[in-house]
Design an enzyme around this catalytic site. Structure first.
Site, short mmCIF file in Angstrom:
data_model
loop_
_atom_site.label_atom_id
_atom_site.label_comp_id
_atom_site.label_asym_id
_atom_site.label_seq_id
_atom_site.Cartn_x
_atom_site.Cartn_y
_atom_site.Cartn_z
N LYS A 117 0.82 -1.21 0.00
CA LYS A 117 0.00 0.00 0.00
C LYS A 117 0.86 1.26 0.00
O LYS A 117 0.60 2.21 -0.74
CB LYS A 117 -0.95 -0.02 1.20
CG LYS A 117 -1.98 1.11 1.20
CD LYS A 117 -3.27 0.70 1.87
CE LYS A 117 -3.17 0.61 3.37
NZ LYS A 117 -3.45 1.91 4.04
N SER A 118 1.89 1.27 0.84
CA SER A 118 2.75 2.45 0.92
C SER A 118 3.42 2.74 -0.42
O SER A 118 3.49 3.89 -0.87
CB SER A 118 3.82 2.25 2.00
OG SER A 118 3.26 2.14 3.28
N GLY B 66 -5.45 7.85 5.42
CA GLY B 66 -4.58 8.83 6.07
C GLY B 66 -3.32 9.08 5.27
O GLY B 66 -2.81 10.21 5.22
N SER C 198 7.28 9.05 12.16
CA SER C 198 6.17 8.99 11.21
C SER C 198 6.68 9.11 9.79
O SER C 198 7.16 10.17 9.38
CB SER C 198 5.15 10.10 11.48
OG SER C 198 4.17 10.14 10.46
N GLN D 109 4.79 9.12 7.26
CA GLN D 109 3.87 9.99 6.54
C GLN D 109 4.25 11.46 6.67
O GLN D 109 4.23 12.22 5.70
CB GLN D 109 2.44 9.76 7.02
CG GLN D 109 1.88 8.39 6.67
CD GLN D 109 0.46 8.20 7.16
OE1 GLN D 109 -0.14 9.09 7.75
NE2 GLN D 109 -0.08 7.03 6.93
N ASP E 288 1.85 -0.83 11.67
CA ASP E 288 0.55 -1.26 11.17
C ASP E 288 0.24 -2.71 11.52
O ASP E 288 -0.91 -3.14 11.37
CB ASP E 288 0.50 -1.10 9.65
CG ASP E 288 0.35 0.36 9.22
OD1 ASP E 288 -0.20 1.14 10.01
OD2 ASP E 288 0.79 0.70 8.12
N LYS F 82 -4.45 6.02 14.71
CA LYS F 82 -4.63 5.33 13.43
C LYS F 82 -6.12 5.40 13.06
O LYS F 82 -6.88 6.21 13.59
CB LYS F 82 -4.13 3.89 13.54
CG LYS F 82 -2.61 3.79 13.61
CD LYS F 82 -1.99 4.16 12.27
CE LYS F 82 -0.51 3.91 12.21
NZ LYS F 82 0.04 4.22 10.87
N ARG G 150 -6.15 1.96 18.04
CA ARG G 150 -5.96 0.52 17.88
C ARG G 150 -5.59 -0.19 19.19
O ARG G 150 -5.76 -1.40 19.30
CB ARG G 150 -4.92 0.24 16.79
CG ARG G 150 -5.50 0.50 15.40
CD ARG G 150 -4.51 0.22 14.28
NE ARG G 150 -5.18 0.33 12.99
CZ ARG G 150 -4.55 0.48 11.84
NH1 ARG G 150 -3.23 0.53 11.80
NH2 ARG G 150 -5.24 0.57 10.71
N ARG H 133 -7.77 -2.99 9.63
CA ARG H 133 -6.84 -3.92 10.27
C ARG H 133 -7.46 -4.59 11.50
O ARG H 133 -7.14 -5.73 11.83
CB ARG H 133 -5.54 -3.21 10.62
CG ARG H 133 -4.84 -2.67 9.38
CD ARG H 133 -3.35 -2.52 9.54
NE ARG H 133 -2.80 -1.76 8.42
CZ ARG H 133 -2.51 -2.28 7.23
NH1 ARG H 133 -2.73 -3.55 7.00
NH2 ARG H 133 -2.02 -1.50 6.28
#
Length: 443
Positions: free
Chosen positions: A27-28, A100, A173, A175, A325, A352, A356, A401
């Site tokens: 995905k990343s 996100g 992070s 991101q 994740d 997240k 979570r 998830r």
């Protein structure tokens, strides 16, 4: 992209899981492949792209800002980019759905272009704080107006030319790091990110591959990533390897269901992404790497996983950035281990798709697992390999998830487990339930 109708899913104990799995593209890497291709001049080709809702949100956003993004009948995605600095004003709000990653990285892209973009998302994404991205991008000159709490909907008015900054990440992070680097692509001068704790480095690897001038050096304060702005990216042919986060569900499923043996093909083995494999091996999992190779600048291997008794460990907190994740599925593995597993150092889990830590504690407790909650993780008292009690109704909190992790937990239970809404699984792994059916049959 919002999930209007919940789709409950009930899972019961199954016999041994056997077969070969090819997990979706990472995905990343998929997000970044689309974005960087859209900023290159010419046609890029992407094979193995994850076609989940999150990545499709990125594709739609790049189209809205001028790139030609299309999937061919051969399954190959072709992207004709607009060039760095060439993004166009989107005519409508950019709907990020549940993603996100799309939101934070695209905020970085817009921040150094002379355009304005409004970002919206579903209920889950709209509850996630964006302040950690807003702060550095504002320093670069972007004007960002967010909903209370730094949340979506929000509007980014880009600054061109933006101001290069040197920014030390207050939290680990990938991101936030990537958002700053993407803003730096169209910013005169050199933008630097200081990373005290290493995170996944897909952006750095891929930006270099596209021709950006980017360097990484080790320093006492951590890694210093420097990018020279006003770059010209060259189109690429990208092969996206399998997502290690998606592979994690099958690794744990095979580990906890007696008699199981699964081969997972073409899994990305980037060292910033293999924390779950390391943790599972420490617990005694039987995970073998086969045919390790290089695909498109990323290490890849096939993974053979066989059932094995798991033992409790104290999860090394330094693994957190390389498996952030995967904590929900690690918590499931710990639920079947012998003894008390402690997994801490994962503050990031609180922000997240759901909280979570709290969500997994509630879900596991409902299924009969004794847990202890910390601000940065959980302690889990395992069953020693025995089935969980089950007979539970699980709230997924719109988190893909959580839904997949608790489905795996339900494969070794005394009574069925029902996930209240399995539809968010489509954001990252549309074929998850079909794959589950192919690997094993109900008892």
């Amino acid at each position: 992209m919002s999930h209007l109708e919940p789709r409950p899913f009930t899972v019961s104990a199954r016999g041994p899981l056997r077969g070969t799995v090819t997990v979706p593209g990472d995905k990343s890497i998929s997000h970044r492949a689309l974005m960087f291709s859209a900023l290159a001049v010419g046609e890029s080709r992407i094979e193995g792209l994850l076609e989940g809702e999150d990545v499709l949100a990125t594709a739609a956003a790049m189209r809205a800002m001028g790139a030609d993004v299309a999937r061919g009948d051969d399954g190959v995605w072709r992207v004709h980019g607009v060039g760095v600095g060439g993004l166009l004003q989107p005519q409508t709000a950019l709907d990020m759905g549940n993603s996100g990653t799309s939101t934070r990285l695209l905020m970085g892209l817009v921040a150094s272009h002379a355009i304005t973009a409004t970002f919206t998302g579903d209920a889950s994404l709209s509850g996630r704080p964006m302040g950690r991205v807003i702060e550095p991008l504002s320093r670069m000159g972007a004007d960002i107006t967010a909903s209370p709490g730094g949340r979506l909907p929000l509007m980014v008015r880009g600054m061109n030319p933006a101001v290069p900054i040197e920014y030390s990440l207050p939290v680990a992070s990938a991101q936030v790091k990537s958002a700053i680097l993407l803003a730096g692509l169209n910013t005169p001068g050199i933008t630097r990110v200081i990373e005290p704790v290493s995170t996944r480095d897909h952006s750095e690897r891929m930006l270099r591959g596209f021709g950006a001038e980017l360097s990484v050096e080790d320093a006492p304060q951590g890694k210093i990533i420097s990018i020279t702005g006003e770059a010209e990216l060259k189109p690429q042919h990208i092969l996206v390897p399998g997502d290690p986060s998606s592979a994690g569900f099958w690794m744990v499923a095979a580990s906890i269901v007696p008699g199981s043996e699964i081969l997972i093909r073409n899994v990305c083995m980037n060292p910033t992404r293999t924390g779950l494999i390391t943790a599972l091996k420490l617990m005694g999992a039987d995970v073998a790497e086969i045919d390790r190779r290089d695909v498109g600048g990323e290490a890849v291997a096939d993974l053979r996983v066989r059932h094995a008794p798991l033992r409790a460990i104290e999860v090394p907190p330094e693994l957190a950035p390389s498996m952030i994740d995967e904590y929900p599925i690690l918590f499931v593995a710990a639920s079947f281990a012998q003894g008390r597993t402690v997994a801490r150092g994962a503050h990031e889990l609180r922000v997240k798709e759901s909280d979570r830590i709290a969500t997994m504690r509630s879900a596991l407790e409902a299924a009969g697992v004794h847990t202890e909650e910390f601000e940065d993780g959980l302690a889990i008292h395992g069953s020693g390999g025995e089935p969980l009690a089950g007979n539970a109704q699980i709230a997924s909190k719109l988190d893909h998830r959580i839904a997949m992790s608790m489905t795996v937990a339900g494969l070794h239970v005394r009574a069925p487990v029902t996930i209240d809404d399995a539809s968010p699984v489509a954001t990252s792994y549309p074929d998850f339930f079909h794959t589950l059916d192919a690997l094993g049959t109900p008892r």
